[in-house]
Write an enzyme that holds these catalytic residues in place. Structure first.
Site, PDB file in Angstrom:
ATOM      1  N   CYS A  43      97.912 114.789  74.112  1.00 37.07           N
ATOM      2  CA  CYS A  43      97.473 113.394  73.966  1.00 37.07           C
ATOM      3  C   CYS A  43      95.971 113.380  74.277  1.00 37.07           C
ATOM      4  O   CYS A  43      95.568 113.722  75.390  1.00 37.07           O
ATOM      5  CB  CYS A  43      98.260 112.525  74.948  1.00 37.07           C
ATOM      6  SG  CYS A  43      97.718 110.820  74.979  1.00 37.07           S
ATOM      7  N   CYS A  52      96.699  98.073  81.463  1.00 38.39           N
ATOM      8  CA  CYS A  52      96.269  99.468  81.257  1.00 38.39           C
ATOM      9  C   CYS A  52      95.138  99.832  82.217  1.00 38.39           C
ATOM     10  O   CYS A  52      94.129  99.127  82.300  1.00 38.39           O
ATOM     11  CB  CYS A  52      95.819  99.619  79.808  1.00 38.39           C
ATOM     12  SG  CYS A  52      94.978 101.169  79.486  1.00 38.39           S
ATOM     13  N   GLU A  68      90.220 112.205  79.889  1.00 43.70           N
ATOM     14  CA  GLU A  68      91.406 113.009  80.166  1.00 43.70           C
ATOM     15  C   GLU A  68      92.208 113.289  78.910  1.00 43.70           C
ATOM     16  O   GLU A  68      92.222 112.483  77.978  1.00 43.70           O
ATOM     17  CB  GLU A  68      92.295 112.266  81.176  1.00 43.70           C
ATOM     18  CG  GLU A  68      91.676 112.249  82.555  1.00 43.70           C
ATOM     19  CD  GLU A  68      92.356 111.318  83.539  1.00 43.70           C
ATOM     20  OE1 GLU A  68      92.274 111.583  84.740  1.00 43.70           O
ATOM     21  OE2 GLU A  68      92.947 110.320  83.117  1.00 43.70           O
ATOM     22  N   CYS A  79      87.529 101.904  77.796  1.00 43.94           N
ATOM     23  CA  CYS A  79      87.979 101.222  76.576  1.00 43.94           C
ATOM     24  C   CYS A  79      87.499  99.776  76.594  1.00 43.94           C
ATOM     25  O   CYS A  79      87.410  99.163  77.646  1.00 43.94           O
ATOM     26  CB  CYS A  79      89.508 101.266  76.505  1.00 43.94           C
ATOM     27  SG  CYS A  79      90.167 100.598  74.963  1.00 43.94           S
ATOM     28  N   CYS A 101     101.689 107.000  79.985  1.00 40.77           N
ATOM     29  CA  CYS A 101     101.021 105.973  79.176  1.00 40.77           C
ATOM     30  C   CYS A 101     100.387 104.890  80.033  1.00 40.77           C
ATOM     31  O   CYS A 101     101.024 104.348  80.928  1.00 40.77           O
ATOM     32  CB  CYS A 101     102.038 105.304  78.260  1.00 40.77           C
ATOM     33  SG  CYS A 101     102.450 106.316  76.871  1.00 40.77           S
TER      34      CYS A 101
HETATM   35 FE1  SF4 Z   1      92.415 100.557  75.474  1.00 40.08          FE
HETATM   36 FE2  SF4 Z   1      94.307 100.805  77.316  1.00 40.08          FE
HETATM   37 FE3  SF4 Z   1      94.511  98.897  75.452  1.00 40.08          FE
HETATM   38 FE4  SF4 Z   1      94.811 101.510  74.792  1.00 40.08          FE
HETATM   39  S1  SF4 Z   1      96.158 100.284  76.117  1.00 40.08           S
HETATM   40  S2  SF4 Z   1      93.614  99.958  73.689  1.00 40.08           S
HETATM   41  S3  SF4 Z   1      93.324 102.477  76.206  1.00 40.08           S
HETATM   42  S4  SF4 Z   1      92.923  99.042  77.033  1.00 40.08           S
END
Ligand code: SF4
Length: 353
Positions: free
Chosen positions: A119, A133, A106, A126, A344
């Site tokens: 962004c 997150c 995204e 990740c 975020c």
């Molecule tokens: Fe990865 Fe989310 Fe941590 Fe960013 S906030 S490094 S996207 S796990």
């Protein structure tokens, strides 16, 4: 006599995307294909200045060159498969990963009075596993090529309106550094978009080897996700703290000059009762003392399936005022696109959306 092995023709190689290639890489490609050296500059101009969608549109290339390029390459642009629009005008675009269409990523377009920020994501999912997150909780599904990173910028309708790019979407930029550096080179080089690096911010949880290389090779702004100044507490929400302690990250940053054009900021998402009291503010002041930087406080976007809660507006203001009173420039960042899960930490790349 042995019978010969049956010949199985190998699958034709997938066309190579031109988008994301640096001038250097285009020159290598042209040399390998026996094309004149200036063809590379012409291709870069068609790709990044005129932003064409097809090789056939590169009309000052010889017919032979276009024919050959069509055999082995493609431009590499592919539009978003979905777009959600927030009540505040923020748009969340969904893209398929080019080498794995089952994976989605995204990008979020954030219009403002005098800015239009995109962004972008640099990975599908990740590896960093930050506990708060949504992206981190879905695991890792592959890094994006420079072409896939730039495609988010080049293939949205607002492409020409963009004033700023932030690498704060899905993924950790320092975990896909070669492609992130290639993308930022295309954005800033005179043969590319020719943007000032001041218009680009790359975020990181603080992967020290990658961050050091990035600081040495790029002039773009850097945003470090800090979220808690105490090592033991930070480790509870950010597992990478164990490998790369925030104190070491800050020590590395102190070796660079931040009084010029390039800026360093620290992102601090505020969780109720976890990192939002004076004890944390005081430790943050101690940790960042003397470093020319700013701190951005971010409101956490709570959802029923997370144990984390949002700090109260009063707690956030108190925290900000404490930092400002103790010499740290601090602002509370406006939250955008929460109703479409574009804020975020909320990017998940769900095709069903
Ligand atoms: Fe990865 Fe989310 Fe941590 Fe960013 S906030 S490094 S996207 S796990």
């Amino acid at each position: 006599m042995d019978s010969p092995m049956p010949h199985t023709p190998s699958a034709p190689a997938a066309p190579q995307p031109l988008l994301g290639m640096t001038l250097d890489q285009l020159q290598h490609l042209c040399a390998a294909e026996g094309m004149p050296r200036f063809t590379a500059k012409q291709i870069a101009d068609w790709l990044y200045n005129k932003q064409v969608d097809t090789i056939d549109a590169m009309t000052n290339l010889s017919l032979k060159a276009r024919r050959r390029l069509n055999e082995i390459c493609c431009v590499g642009k592919s539009g978003p498969v979905n777009c959600q629009v927030s009540a505040d005008g923020t748009k969340k675009y969904l893209f398929q990963k080019s080498d794995d269409p089952q994976q989605y990523i995204e990008a979020v377009f954030i219009p403002d009075a005098d800015r239009a920020t995109l962004c972008v994501s640099c990975q599908a999912g990740c590896r960093m596993g930050c506990r708060f997150c949504v992206t981190g909780q879905q695991g890792f599904h592959g890094s994006l090529s420079a072409a896939d990173i730039l495609n988010q910028i080049f293939s949205i309708p607002e492409s020409r309106r963009l004033t700023n790019i932030v690498f704060m979407g899905m993924g950790e930029p320092m975990d896909n550094l070669d492609h992130v550096l290639r993308a930022t080179e295309v954005l800033t080089a005179p043969w590319g978009l020719g943007w000032s690096p001041k218009r680009i911010t790359v975020s990181t949880v603080g992967i020290i080897p990658g961050l050091q290389r990035f600081l040495d090779q790029s002039q773009c702004h850097v945003a470090v996700s800090l979220h808690n100044p105490f090592a033991a507490e930070r480790e509870q929400i950010m597992p990478m703290q164990r490998a790369y302690p925030i104190a070491d990250v800050v020590a590395l940053l102190r070796q660079y000059d931040w009084s010029g054009q390039r800026r360093i900021s620290f992102e601090y998402t505020m969780f109720r009762g976890l990192n939002d009291d004076t004890r944390h503010a005081a430790e943050l002041v101690r940790l960042l003392k003397g470093l020319y930087c700013r701190v951005n406080l971010i409101r956490f976007h709570s959802s029923p399936d997370t144990p984390f809660r949002t700090s109260t507006p009063q707690a956030m203001e108190r925290f900000r005022d404490y930092l400002n009173a103790h010499g740290l420039t601090c602002t509370i960042r406006a939250s955008r696109g929460e109703d479409i899960m574009a804020a975020c930490g909320l990017l998940a790349g769900h095709a069903a959306e």
